[in-house]
Design a protein around this motif. Structure first.
Motif, short mmCIF file in Angstrom:
data_model
loop_
_atom_site.label_atom_id
_atom_site.label_comp_id
_atom_site.label_asym_id
_atom_site.label_seq_id
_atom_site.Cartn_x
_atom_site.Cartn_y
_atom_site.Cartn_z
N ILE A 65 16.96 3.09 9.43
CA ILE A 65 15.62 3.64 9.18
C ILE A 65 14.97 3.91 10.52
CG2 ILE A 65 13.36 3.20 8.12
CD1 ILE A 65 15.70 3.41 6.08
N ASN A 66 14.35 5.05 10.64
CA ASN A 66 13.67 5.43 11.87
C ASN A 66 12.58 4.39 12.20
OD1 ASN A 66 12.10 6.69 13.86
ND2 ASN A 66 12.67 8.72 13.09
N SER A 67 12.65 3.83 13.41
CA SER A 67 11.72 2.75 13.78
C SER A 67 10.27 3.26 13.92
CB SER A 67 12.18 2.07 15.06
OG SER A 67 12.46 3.03 16.05
N ASP A 68 10.09 4.57 13.88
CA ASP A 68 8.71 5.10 13.89
C ASP A 68 8.02 4.90 12.54
OD1 ASP A 68 8.95 5.91 16.46
OD2 ASP A 68 9.44 8.01 15.97
N VAL A 69 8.81 4.61 11.51
CA VAL A 69 8.21 4.43 10.18
C VAL A 69 7.63 3.02 10.08
CG1 VAL A 69 8.68 4.36 7.68
CG2 VAL A 69 9.85 6.03 9.11
N ASN A 70 6.32 2.94 10.09
CA ASN A 70 5.68 1.61 10.05
C ASN A 70 5.00 1.32 8.72
OD1 ASN A 70 6.24 0.82 12.74
ND2 ASN A 70 4.74 2.34 13.42
N TYR A 71 4.77 2.35 7.97
CA TYR A 71 4.05 2.20 6.71
C TYR A 71 5.02 1.60 5.68
CZ TYR A 71 1.24 3.77 2.69
OH TYR A 71 0.52 3.84 1.53
#
Ligand SMILES: [Zn+2]
Length: 263
Positions: A65-71
């Protein structure tokens, strides 16, 4: 020729996981344990051009999973989507899924993406539980918000699910930069859109893009303003319009449903 998505198989695969791991509350989905048991290594790291991917290597898989996804709701949906690819699409060695693919639900889109989304939706918002939560409640912004909290799912995913199996017949429009990107209607919704189109002026959604309104209250609009190509519509045919602005990406979710006529 495009191959049609098999939503029935996607739904039954999700149900199998729910049964196999005794999931009673989908909000508490034990993803780490499930992925471990299903032979999938999970990681989060920077990815370019996609939000999540799945790589198949024989009996083992890797979901990233892309670590930019925080939500959290979005992250859960992507994990479930990739798990769907892993369980159902054994003939494909890898998938790179971007935001657009995570929003593909219709025939005409990729069969694989529609199936992975259908799987994720059923896993995170099981039909029976979702219907139970909707029972006896009228459609409102509060209902969609409370469903998205209850299931820990994004507003968009929840709105989609509601349009599919909720108890109000409605049309859901996702627009970005004043342009309708996709829409979905309940099976018995009366009017239809054709192709992609700019958001018509004289609608609440258009007023939001002009920066004139900022709230999310339900308002009445003339149905013809939205359904410009539906010549059978009378001038006094009204719809309710409710918007969920997504300001971070200059987007908006719009709900349209029949306004009860009262004399
Ligand atoms: Zn995908």
């Amino acid at each position: 020729m495009k191959v049609m998505a098999n939503k029935r198989i996607a739904i039954s695969e999700a149900k199998k996981i729910i049964d196999k791991y005794f999931i009673e509350d989908p909000k508490e989905m034990p993803f780490e344990a499930i992925l471990g048991f299903e032979n999938v290594f999970y990681q989060e790291r920077k990815l370019s051009n996609c939000l999540g991917n799945m790589i198949r290597n024989g009996k083992r898989g890797i979901i990233t999973i892309n670590s930019d996804v925080n939500y959290q709701p979005q992250k859960r949906f992507i994990i479930a989507h990739e798990l769907g690819h892993w369980l159902m699409h054994k003939d494909v060695p890898n998938f790179n899924c971007d935001d657009k693919m995570l929003h593909e639900w219709h025939n005409g889109s990729s069969k694989y993406e529609v199936e992975a989304n259908t799987f994720a939706s059923e896993l995170l918002m099981p039909k029976l539980l979702f219907e139970e939560e909707c029972k006896g409640k009228n459609f409102s912004k509060e209902l969609i918000s409370s469903l998205s909290e209850k299931f820990l799912t994004s507003l968009t995913a929840t709105a989609f699910r509601y349009t599919d199996i909720g108890n109000e017949s409605l049309m859901l429009v996702f627009s970005r930069d004043k342009f309708a990107r996709w829409y979905k209607s309940s099976s018995d919704f009366e009017f239809a859109f054709y192709g992609k189109f700019p958001i018509p002026s004289d609608t609440i959604t258009a007023a939001y893009y002009r920066g004139e309104i900022d709230n999310r209250t339900t308002e009445r609009v003339i149905a013809k303003k939205w359904f410009t190509k539906d010549w059978n519509l009378a001038d006094d045919n009204y719809l309710n319009e409710l918007i969920f602005p997504i300001k971070s990406i200059n987007a908006c979710l719009t709900f349209l449903w029949q306004h009860p006529v009262k004399f």
